[in-house]
Design a protein around this motif. Structure first.
Motif, PDB file in Angstrom:
ATOM      1  N   TYR A   1       0.850  -1.193   0.000  1.00 21.78           N
ATOM      2  CA  TYR A   1       0.000   0.000   0.000  1.00 21.78           C
ATOM      3  C   TYR A   1       0.888   1.246   0.000  1.00 21.78           C
ATOM      4  N   PRO A   2       1.661   1.455  -1.088  1.00 24.74           N
ATOM      5  CA  PRO A   2       2.566   2.610  -1.123  1.00 24.74           C
ATOM      6  C   PRO A   2       1.793   3.922  -1.192  1.00 24.74           C
ATOM      7  N   TYR A   3       2.321   4.922  -0.515  1.00 23.85           N
ATOM      8  CA  TYR A   3       1.710   6.248  -0.561  1.00 23.85           C
ATOM      9  C   TYR A   3       2.612   7.165  -1.373  1.00 23.85           C
TER      10      TYR A   3
ATOM     11  N   VAL B   1      -7.204   3.173   2.075  1.00 22.43           N
ATOM     12  CA  VAL B   1      -6.540   1.900   1.795  1.00 22.43           C
ATOM     13  C   VAL B   1      -5.363   1.771   2.750  1.00 22.43           C
ATOM     14  N   GLY B   2      -4.907   0.547   2.942  1.00 24.90           N
ATOM     15  CA  GLY B   2      -3.824   0.314   3.875  1.00 24.90           C
ATOM     16  C   GLY B   2      -4.256  -0.655   4.951  1.00 24.90           C
ATOM     17  N   LEU B   3      -3.573  -0.623   6.081  1.00 26.14           N
ATOM     18  CA  LEU B   3      -3.844  -1.557   7.168  1.00 26.14           C
ATOM     19  C   LEU B   3      -4.003  -0.816   8.491  1.00 26.14           C
TER      20      LEU B   3
ATOM     21  N   ALA C   1       3.295   6.098   7.559  1.00 26.70           N
ATOM     22  CA  ALA C   1       2.420   7.091   8.179  1.00 26.70           C
ATOM     23  C   ALA C   1       0.967   6.662   8.037  1.00 26.70           C
ATOM     24  N   LYS C   2       0.134   7.217   8.899  1.00 26.24           N
ATOM     25  CA  LYS C   2      -1.298   6.943   8.810  1.00 26.24           C
ATOM     26  C   LYS C   2      -1.935   7.923   7.839  1.00 26.24           C
TER      27      LYS C   2
ATOM     28  N   LEU D   1       5.521   5.074   2.897  1.00 29.11           N
ATOM     29  CA  LEU D   1       5.782   6.266   2.093  1.00 29.11           C
ATOM     30  C   LEU D   1       6.759   5.912   0.979  1.00 29.11           C
ATOM     31  N   ASP D   2       6.370   6.171  -0.247  1.00 36.09           N
ATOM     32  CA  ASP D   2       7.161   5.836  -1.426  1.00 36.09           C
ATOM     33  C   ASP D   2       8.454   6.652  -1.465  1.00 36.09           C
ATOM     34  N   VAL D   3       9.546   6.027  -1.893  1.00 37.86           N
ATOM     35  CA  VAL D   3      10.846   6.710  -1.963  1.00 37.86           C
ATOM     36  C   VAL D   3      10.759   7.933  -2.873  1.00 37.86           C
ATOM     37  N   GLY D   4      10.066   7.800  -4.018  1.00 35.52           N
ATOM     38  CA  GLY D   4       9.916   8.940  -4.915  1.00 35.52           C
ATOM     39  C   GLY D   4       9.164  10.084  -4.269  1.00 35.52           C
TER      40      GLY D   4
END
Length: 381
Positions: A142-144, A156-158, A184-185, A193-196
């Motif tokens: 679940y990348p943000y 979405v996420g957990l 993060a929530k 959190l996506d590296v980009g």
């Protein structure tokens, strides 16, 4: 069948004991007709601290699936659960007075004691390292990538409750790792959190500072929060600040190592390997104002292969390596035959526990040698 005092005395004589050797009150064991099935009711040996923890009303949680070794967790610790055998027979009884608590009455008496179970095995709890790498793995699904990249409105996420069920670690250990890692929530759900996205967040703030001809040390956290409020949510911005900045009262400064590692993670994955001269040039040029790169900042993220021609910087992040120590060391030694303690520590530290630190793990699973006064570790085989 009830025993009589005469029968008890006969047994004493067979054991070469006299009445003066024992208390006045003797316990007579009676096995209940419906004895407990030892496969359904298990015995667990606990330490004094764990017993006090349970008596205070807290719980232990057993976690594991078909592919995992079962572990048991308190609120703050993770334990390995192992079955042990004993040559003695253990009897399960509702209560049993210890010898020193028995009253020394004037005459011999017999007390009937019911036995509800017979056991030759029990479970031991041994403090162990929590399995937290899976935490990053499940959140990576679940990348943000920023609020402008969200295509659906639903969360979405957990949830944290879901993470506690899935991850073989205690609640406190999961919370601590979530605070350390880039997660993060978002709308009440945990995301990675996506590296980009993180690279864009730091670069966006740096561009504002350059435009205003300011250094990070010259602004305060409320100012940064105000600027970055246009970039993303308050919770996400707060997490980025904690990941990449030192906050000392009202003053801020970049965490050079964290920022350097982030930019290396952003630059390297596409090629997996980069000409070292070109990489170090591009790496430093991409840094925010005031951040100076250092080759040591690559430890745990990438390695520099000076044996190749030209020398290369290779993408090798710790979080992508297996948790099993021999598998992890096998990959490390295939990429570099000899490692200093400093360079290999970020890759081994996550596998340590209360019993084995980095040096102890390497002593056990690797071979050491000293060259020109410097200690190196290499494959044992």
């Amino acid at each position: 069948m009830d025993r009589s005092l005469q029968q008890v005395n006969t047994i004493l004589n067979l054991a070469k004991l006299t009445e003066s050797d024992i208390k006045k009150e003797s316990h007579v064991l009676q096995f209940v007709p419906q004895i407990l099935d030892s496969k359904q009711v298990k015995l667990l040996e606990v330490s004094k601290d764990t017993l006090e923890y349970l008596n205070s009303g807290e719980c232990l949680f057993i976690k594991g699936n078909e592919d995992d070794h079962v572990i048991i967790c308190s609120n703050s610790n993770t334990f390995e659960l192992k079955e042990a055998e004993t040559s003695n027979t253990m009897l399960l009884m509702p209560s049993l007075l210890q010898g020193k608590l028995l009253e020394d009455t004037g005459s011999r008496t017999l007390m009937q004691q019911e036995v509800f179970g017979v056991y030759h095995t029990y479970y031991e709890m041994r403090l162990t390292r929590p399995k937290l790498q899976s935490l990053r793995n499940v959140l990576a699904k679940y990348p943000y990538k920023g609020r402008n990249s969200e295509v659906i409105k639903e969360a979405v996420g957990l949830s944290f409750t879901e993470l506690k069920t899935m991850i073989q670690a205690s609640e406190e250990e999961i919370i601590n790792r979530l605070q350390e890692m880039p997660a993060a929530k978002v709308k009440g759900k945990w995301r990675l959190l996506d590296v980009g996205f993180l690279f864009g967040w730091v670069s966006y703030l740096d561009s504002i500072l350059r435009q205003k001809q300011l250094s990070l040390e010259e602004v305060t956290q409320p100012i940064v929060n105000n600027w970055m409020g246009l970039y993303d949510t308050e919770d996400v911005n707060a997490k980025c600040i904690s990941l990449f900045m030192e906050v000392d009262g009202s003053s801020l400064r970049w965490k050079s190592e964290a920022v350097s590692q982030l930019f290396a993670l952003y630059l390297l994955p596409e090629l997996r390997a980069f000409d070292s001269k070109d990489f170090f040039t591009v790496w430093q040029q991409s840094m925010p104002v005031g951040v100076i790169t250092n080759e040591e900042h690559l430890n745990g993220v990438a390695l520099v292969d000076y044996d190749s021609t030209p020398s290369l910087v290779k993408y090798l992040p710790e979080f992508e390596l297996p948790e099993e120590i021999n598998e992890r060391l096998g990959i490390l030694f295939r990429n570099r035959t000899k490692w200093t303690l400093q360079s290999i520590t970020p890759y081994v530290q996550p596998l340590t526990d209360n019993n084995l630190n980095v040096a102890a793990l390497l002593t056990k699973y690797a071979r050491s040698s000293t060259i020109n006064g410097v200690k190196y570790y290499s494959s044992k085989y």
